[in-house]
Motif scaffolding. Structure first.
Motif, PDB file in Angstrom:
ATOM      1  N   THR A  94       0.827  -1.238  -0.007  1.00  0.00           N
ATOM      2  CA  THR A  94       0.097   0.145   0.100  1.00  0.00           C
ATOM      3  C   THR A  94       0.715   1.158  -0.017  1.00  0.00           C
ATOM      4  O   THR A  94       1.999   1.257   0.334  1.00  0.00           O
ATOM      5  CB  THR A  94      -0.686   0.122   1.235  1.00  0.00           C
ATOM      6  N   LYS A  95       0.244   2.248  -0.213  1.00  0.00           N
ATOM      7  CA  LYS A  95       0.773   3.750  -0.147  1.00  0.00           C
ATOM      8  C   LYS A  95       1.578   3.798   0.901  1.00  0.00           C
ATOM      9  O   LYS A  95       2.585   4.275   1.253  1.00  0.00           O
ATOM     10  CB  LYS A  95      -0.013   4.750  -0.520  1.00  0.00           C
ATOM     11  N   ARG A  96       0.719   3.606   2.174  1.00  0.00           N
ATOM     12  CA  ARG A  96       1.314   3.716   3.579  1.00  0.00           C
ATOM     13  C   ARG A  96       2.514   2.629   3.957  1.00  0.00           C
ATOM     14  O   ARG A  96       3.597   3.290   4.570  1.00  0.00           O
ATOM     15  CB  ARG A  96       0.200   3.088   4.562  1.00  0.00           C
ATOM     16  N   LEU A  97       2.543   1.657   3.421  1.00  0.00           N
ATOM     17  CA  LEU A  97       3.551   0.826   3.574  1.00  0.00           C
ATOM     18  C   LEU A  97       4.984   1.326   2.818  1.00  0.00           C
ATOM     19  O   LEU A  97       6.035   1.312   3.327  1.00  0.00           O
ATOM     20  CB  LEU A  97       3.333  -0.736   3.037  1.00  0.00           C
ATOM     21  N   VAL A  98       4.576   1.780   1.824  1.00  0.00           N
ATOM     22  CA  VAL A  98       5.703   2.363   0.977  1.00  0.00           C
ATOM     23  C   VAL A  98       6.296   3.321   1.732  1.00  0.00           C
ATOM     24  O   VAL A  98       7.689   3.649   1.924  1.00  0.00           O
ATOM     25  CB  VAL A  98       5.276   2.701  -0.598  1.00  0.00           C
ATOM     26  N   THR A  99       5.465   4.457   1.986  1.00  0.00           N
ATOM     27  CA  THR A  99       5.856   5.575   2.723  1.00  0.00           C
ATOM     28  C   THR A  99       6.670   5.262   4.040  1.00  0.00           C
ATOM     29  O   THR A  99       7.816   5.743   4.333  1.00  0.00           O
ATOM     30  CB  THR A  99       4.723   6.431   2.995  1.00  0.00           C
ATOM     31  N   ASP A 100       6.179   4.328   4.663  1.00  0.00           N
ATOM     32  CA  ASP A 100       6.691   3.732   5.957  1.00  0.00           C
ATOM     33  C   ASP A 100       8.146   3.430   5.675  1.00  0.00           C
ATOM     34  O   ASP A 100       9.151   3.840   6.305  1.00  0.00           O
ATOM     35  CB  ASP A 100       5.656   2.953   6.843  1.00  0.00           C
ATOM     36  N   ALA A 101       8.307   2.765   4.504  1.00  0.00           N
ATOM     37  CA  ALA A 101       9.558   1.866   4.504  1.00  0.00           C
ATOM     38  C   ALA A 101      10.482   3.214   4.079  1.00  0.00           C
ATOM     39  O   ALA A 101      11.612   2.740   4.563  1.00  0.00           O
ATOM     40  CB  ALA A 101       9.276   1.175   3.287  1.00  0.00           C
ATOM     41  N   VAL A 102      10.317   4.036   2.991  1.00  0.00           N
ATOM     42  CA  VAL A 102      11.105   5.045   2.782  1.00  0.00           C
ATOM     43  C   VAL A 102      11.566   5.831   3.937  1.00  0.00           C
ATOM     44  O   VAL A 102      12.817   6.055   4.335  1.00  0.00           O
ATOM     45  CB  VAL A 102      10.597   5.782   1.739  1.00  0.00           C
ATOM     46  N   GLU A 103      10.708   6.081   4.782  1.00  0.00           N
ATOM     47  CA  GLU A 103      10.900   7.087   6.066  1.00  0.00           C
ATOM     48  C   GLU A 103      11.853   6.132   7.103  1.00  0.00           C
ATOM     49  O   GLU A 103      12.452   6.532   7.580  1.00  0.00           O
ATOM     50  CB  GLU A 103       9.551   7.396   6.881  1.00  0.00           C
ATOM     51  N   ASP A 104      11.393   4.986   7.344  1.00  0.00           N
ATOM     52  CA  ASP A 104      12.181   4.203   7.949  1.00  0.00           C
ATOM     53  C   ASP A 104      13.614   3.904   7.724  1.00  0.00           C
ATOM     54  O   ASP A 104      14.555   3.993   8.257  1.00  0.00           O
ATOM     55  CB  ASP A 104      11.733   2.500   8.376  1.00  0.00           C
TER      56      ASP A 104
END
Length: 122
Positions: A94-104
Motif C-alpha cells: 500500500t501507499k502507507r507501507l511504501v511511505t513507512d519503508a522510505v521514512e524508516d
C-alpha cells in the motif's frame, strides 16, 4: 488497496523528496534513481517499466519479517541481503507501507550519521 508499480515509485520519490537534506541523481546507471542523505544511500528507485521496484535500507529483523510477510518484498537486489529489501507492486503493498519503508530507511541512515552531518529534525 495495493499500489501499482508506477504509483509505488511515485510515492517513494515524493516521500523521499519531502525529507530534510535529501539529494538524488543517477550515479550508477540511467535506470536507477538514487536518493541520499549526507551522501549515504537510503532509497533506490528502478526506472525500468518491466521491473517497477524500490529498494530501501531496513533493520535485519524487520527485513526478514517483511520478506516473509509479503510475496512482493524480496531481499535487496544487488545489495546486502540482510540490510536491504526491494518492494514491488503486489498484494498488501500500500501507499502507507511504501511511505513507512522510505521514512524508516531514511531514519536508519540518519541515525548512523555523525551528529554534525545530520539534517534538521523532521
Amino acid at each position: 488497496m495495493s499500489a501499482a508499480g508506477d504509483r509505488l515509485q511515485d510515492t517513494a520519490r515524493q516521500t523521499a523528496l519531502a525529507l530534510p537534506g535529501v539529494s538524488h541523481g543517477y550515479p550508477f546507471t540511467p535506470a536507477l534513481d538514487v536518493y541520499k542523505v549526507a551522501g549515504k544511500v537510503f532509497l533506490i528507485v528502478t526506472d525500468d517499466p518491466d521491473e517497477q521496484i524500490i529498494t530501501v535500507k531496513c533493520e535485519p529483523e524487520h527485513a526478514r519479517a517483511r520478506v516473509h510477510g509479503y510475496a512482493s518484498i524480496t531481499p535487496g537486489r544487488y545489495l546486502d541481503k540482510r540490510h536491504w529489501i526491494s518492494l514491488g507492486p503486489g498484494p498488501g503493498i500500500t501507499k502507507r507501507l511504501v511511505t513507512d519503508a522510505v521514512e524508516d530507511s531514511y531514519d536508519l541512515v540518519v541515525g548512523q550519521l555523525p551528529g554534525r552531518d545530520r539534517p534538521a529534525v523532521r
